[in-house]
Design a protein around this motif. Sequence first.
Motif, PDB file in Angstrom:
ATOM      1  N   ALA A   6       0.848  -1.183   0.000  1.00 38.20           N
ATOM      2  CA  ALA A   6       0.000   0.000   0.000  1.00 38.20           C
ATOM      3  C   ALA A   6       0.889   1.239   0.000  1.00 38.20           C
ATOM      4  O   ALA A   6       2.013   1.203   0.495  1.00 38.20           O
ATOM      5  CB  ALA A   6      -0.908   0.010   1.233  1.00 38.20           C
ATOM      6  N   PRO A   7       0.407   2.358  -0.597  1.00 35.25           N
ATOM      7  CA  PRO A   7       1.211   3.587  -0.594  1.00 35.25           C
ATOM      8  C   PRO A   7       1.591   3.979   0.820  1.00 35.25           C
ATOM      9  O   PRO A   7       0.749   3.979   1.723  1.00 35.25           O
ATOM     10  CB  PRO A   7       0.277   4.617  -1.241  1.00 35.25           C
ATOM     11  CG  PRO A   7      -0.670   3.811  -2.062  1.00 35.25           C
ATOM     12  CD  PRO A   7      -0.857   2.520  -1.326  1.00 35.25           C
ATOM     13  N   TRP A   8       2.853   4.306   1.005  1.00 35.18           N
ATOM     14  CA  TRP A   8       3.343   4.616   2.345  1.00 35.18           C
ATOM     15  C   TRP A   8       2.896   6.002   2.769  1.00 35.18           C
ATOM     16  O   TRP A   8       2.911   6.957   1.998  1.00 35.18           O
ATOM     17  CB  TRP A   8       4.867   4.533   2.356  1.00 35.18           C
ATOM     18  CG  TRP A   8       5.449   4.848   3.695  1.00 35.18           C
ATOM     19  CD1 TRP A   8       5.370   4.104   4.827  1.00 35.18           C
ATOM     20  CD2 TRP A   8       6.220   6.003   4.049  1.00 35.18           C
ATOM     21  NE1 TRP A   8       6.040   4.703   5.868  1.00 35.18           N
ATOM     22  CE2 TRP A   8       6.576   5.875   5.422  1.00 35.18           C
ATOM     23  CE3 TRP A   8       6.658   7.125   3.339  1.00 35.18           C
ATOM     24  CZ2 TRP A   8       7.336   6.826   6.078  1.00 35.18           C
ATOM     25  CZ3 TRP A   8       7.405   8.069   4.010  1.00 35.18           C
ATOM     26  CH2 TRP A   8       7.740   7.921   5.360  1.00 35.18           C
ATOM     27  N   ARG A   9       2.460   6.114   3.992  1.00 40.27           N
ATOM     28  CA  ARG A   9       2.073   7.394   4.576  1.00 40.27           C
ATOM     29  C   ARG A   9       3.020   7.674   5.723  1.00 40.27           C
ATOM     30  O   ARG A   9       3.140   6.871   6.652  1.00 40.27           O
ATOM     31  CB  ARG A   9       0.625   7.356   5.068  1.00 40.27           C
ATOM     32  CG  ARG A   9      -0.386   7.124   3.963  1.00 40.27           C
ATOM     33  CD  ARG A   9      -1.792   7.004   4.526  1.00 40.27           C
ATOM     34  NE  ARG A   9      -2.266   8.268   5.057  1.00 40.27           N
ATOM     35  CZ  ARG A   9      -2.908   9.191   4.343  1.00 40.27           C
ATOM     36  NH1 ARG A   9      -3.137   8.981   3.049  1.00 40.27           N
ATOM     37  NH2 ARG A   9      -3.304  10.311   4.894  1.00 40.27           N
ATOM     38  N   ARG A  10       3.690   8.821   5.650  1.00 39.33           N
ATOM     39  CA  ARG A  10       4.655   9.140   6.686  1.00 39.33           C
ATOM     40  C   ARG A  10       3.956   9.379   8.016  1.00 39.33           C
ATOM     41  O   ARG A  10       2.983  10.145   8.083  1.00 39.33           O
ATOM     42  CB  ARG A  10       5.456  10.381   6.287  1.00 39.33           C
ATOM     43  CG  ARG A  10       6.561  10.732   7.283  1.00 39.33           C
ATOM     44  CD  ARG A  10       7.460  11.815   6.759  1.00 39.33           C
ATOM     45  NE  ARG A  10       8.571  12.063   7.683  1.00 39.33           N
ATOM     46  CZ  ARG A  10       9.582  12.902   7.435  1.00 39.33           C
ATOM     47  NH1 ARG A  10       9.601  13.569   6.287  1.00 39.33           N
ATOM     48  NH2 ARG A  10      10.548  13.053   8.309  1.00 39.33           N
ATOM     49  N   PRO A  11       4.429   8.753   9.081  1.00 36.73           N
ATOM     50  CA  PRO A  11       3.809   8.981  10.398  1.00 36.73           C
ATOM     51  C   PRO A  11       3.964  10.438  10.815  1.00 36.73           C
ATOM     52  O   PRO A  11       4.869  11.154  10.366  1.00 36.73           O
ATOM     53  CB  PRO A  11       4.600   8.049  11.322  1.00 36.73           C
ATOM     54  CG  PRO A  11       5.243   7.043  10.419  1.00 36.73           C
ATOM     55  CD  PRO A  11       5.498   7.751   9.125  1.00 36.73           C
ATOM     56  N   GLY A  12       3.071  10.879  11.669  1.00 34.27           N
ATOM     57  CA  GLY A  12       3.127  12.251  12.160  1.00 34.27           C
ATOM     58  C   GLY A  12       4.349  12.492  13.029  1.00 34.27           C
ATOM     59  O   GLY A  12       5.070  11.568  13.410  1.00 34.27           O
ATOM     60  N   PRO A  13       4.605  13.745  13.362  1.00 34.10           N
ATOM     61  CA  PRO A  13       5.800  14.065  14.157  1.00 34.10           C
ATOM     62  C   PRO A  13       5.704  13.500  15.566  1.00 34.10           C
ATOM     63  O   PRO A  13       4.610  13.347  16.128  1.00 34.10           O
ATOM     64  CB  PRO A  13       5.815  15.599  14.169  1.00 34.10           C
ATOM     65  CG  PRO A  13       4.390  15.986  13.946  1.00 34.10           C
ATOM     66  CD  PRO A  13       3.811  14.940  13.043  1.00 34.10           C
ATOM     67  N   LEU A  14       6.846  13.224  16.126  1.00 33.39           N
ATOM     68  CA  LEU A  14       6.925  12.753  17.505  1.00 33.39           C
ATOM     69  C   LEU A  14       6.682  13.918  18.465  1.00 33.39           C
ATOM     70  O   LEU A  14       6.782  15.094  18.073  1.00 33.39           O
ATOM     71  CB  LEU A  14       8.297  12.130  17.760  1.00 33.39           C
ATOM     72  CG  LEU A  14       8.669  10.937  16.869  1.00 33.39           C
ATOM     73  CD1 LEU A  14      10.110  10.518  17.145  1.00 33.39           C
ATOM     74  CD2 LEU A  14       7.716   9.787  17.082  1.00 33.39           C
ATOM     75  N   PRO A  15       6.365  13.640  19.717  1.00 35.47           N
ATOM     76  CA  PRO A  15       6.150  14.735  20.688  1.00 35.47           C
ATOM     77  C   PRO A  15       7.337  15.686  20.774  1.00 35.47           C
ATOM     78  O   PRO A  15       7.156  16.912  20.876  1.00 35.47           O
ATOM     79  CB  PRO A  15       5.922  13.982  22.009  1.00 35.47           C
ATOM     80  CG  PRO A  15       5.359  12.664  21.595  1.00 35.47           C
ATOM     81  CD  PRO A  15       6.028  12.325  20.296  1.00 35.47           C
ATOM     82  N   GLU A  16       8.536  15.141  20.717  1.00 41.64           N
ATOM     83  CA  GLU A  16       9.716  16.012  20.770  1.00 41.64           C
ATOM     84  C   GLU A  16       9.783  16.925  19.552  1.00 41.64           C
ATOM     85  O   GLU A  16      10.144  18.105  19.663  1.00 41.64           O
ATOM     86  CB  GLU A  16      10.977  15.152  20.857  1.00 41.64           C
ATOM     87  CG  GLU A  16      12.260  15.963  20.973  1.00 41.64           C
ATOM     88  CD  GLU A  16      13.488  15.082  21.067  1.00 41.64           C
ATOM     89  OE1 GLU A  16      14.605  15.625  21.063  1.00 41.64           O
ATOM     90  OE2 GLU A  16      13.322  13.850  21.149  1.00 41.64           O
TER      91      GLU A  16
END
Length: 421
Positions: A6-16
């Motif tokens: 499946a097309p890759w979706r970049r995960p959202g930013p980390l808390p830091e």
Amino acid sequence: MNVDPAPWRRPGPLPEQRRTDVLVGVAVTTVALLNLTLANSAGQFVLGRPPSWPEQVFWTVACTLPLAVRRRRPAAVAIVISVAFIAAQYRQSPEQQVSLGALYAAVYTAGAWSADRKLARRVRIGIIAAMFGWLAVSAALAVADIPPDAFSDASGPLEPLLAVMVNTVLVNVVFFGFAYLFGDTAWTSARRQHQLEVQADQLRRSQADAAQVAVMGERVRIARELHDVVAHHVSVMGVQAAATRRVMDKDPGKARTALAAVEQSARTAVDELRRMLNLLRASGPDERPGGVGVDRVAELVANARDAGLDARFGVYGEPLPLPESLSQAVYRIIQEAITNTLKHAGATEVDVRVRYHANELEVDVADNGRGAPPGATAGVGLGLIGMRERVTAHDGTLAAESRPGGGFRVRARFPLVRVPA
């Protein structure tokens, strides 16, 4: 490189990373407000008479503070900053250096962090097109207000107005181009990092599975070796002990001979078990229980003869050096076949033959016992299972079945691999 199904979706930013964005947004906004103060103090109103101070502050903050959530809402931040930047220029707000840098950063972030790649591409292209459209409109509006002596000191080969326009277009092309391309590069790099992590995880799982398979294979091999060693010698001891009991009163000499054979079989079994346990404790990865081979088949036949069987052994063809593993497999198959004859067949004769053909090694063990019971499935016992495993490991074939004239036969064939003597 493997591609995700499946097309890759970049995960959202980390808390830091979110906290860093907030700090960056506040810092850039502070610098922009400082630059706005300096521009007003120096009277640098390049775009014309500026609006009121509160409105200037509003446009400056609108162009920079959205960077505080740039990685959480990359496309929305890019749109907000671009709209605020054009509106600020339209209203002639004097702060533009830091605001323009914030716009480049927003375009870059939209390319690097947007999960929807089609939306990211459309937003960035739309922003760049809008900026150059506004550049053309503002240039057209500014031409009419240029004083006649604006370029009195110009000395270059190009028309002054043309030089200003080319310079402005080139600078914007370079900076927007870099922001666009670097955004795509950052997203591609993150996707490749994800793929490397997935592949590393798959490799770790494969290694764990391979290790588990190796452990299970080693357990099966150890079980097979223990079965072959213990079953054979204990069976021989049982037959010889029974013979001792029958002749003890009638013929003490034969009884002593049988007891000596029992003693020898027990010692041999203990020696082989000790050797196997020592090898299992050894740390070397190449240690394998060995020490037996086709050259010791005659001893097996002699032991069967001592146990009361009319045992015959013949070698046909020209004997050839065999790989150690194959030689050991031949020995163990003959050993197990003789053990089964002693334990189950009720036979008086056993015939062991080893034939060296041109491209094949054949092992044949036949007895005159009662054969397999009617309706029984040959090859379900542990001994015959071990035979099949040994034969399969050397790409051979095994036939274990009752003989038409009575008795049971085990015949194994191995591809003959010639090795140097």
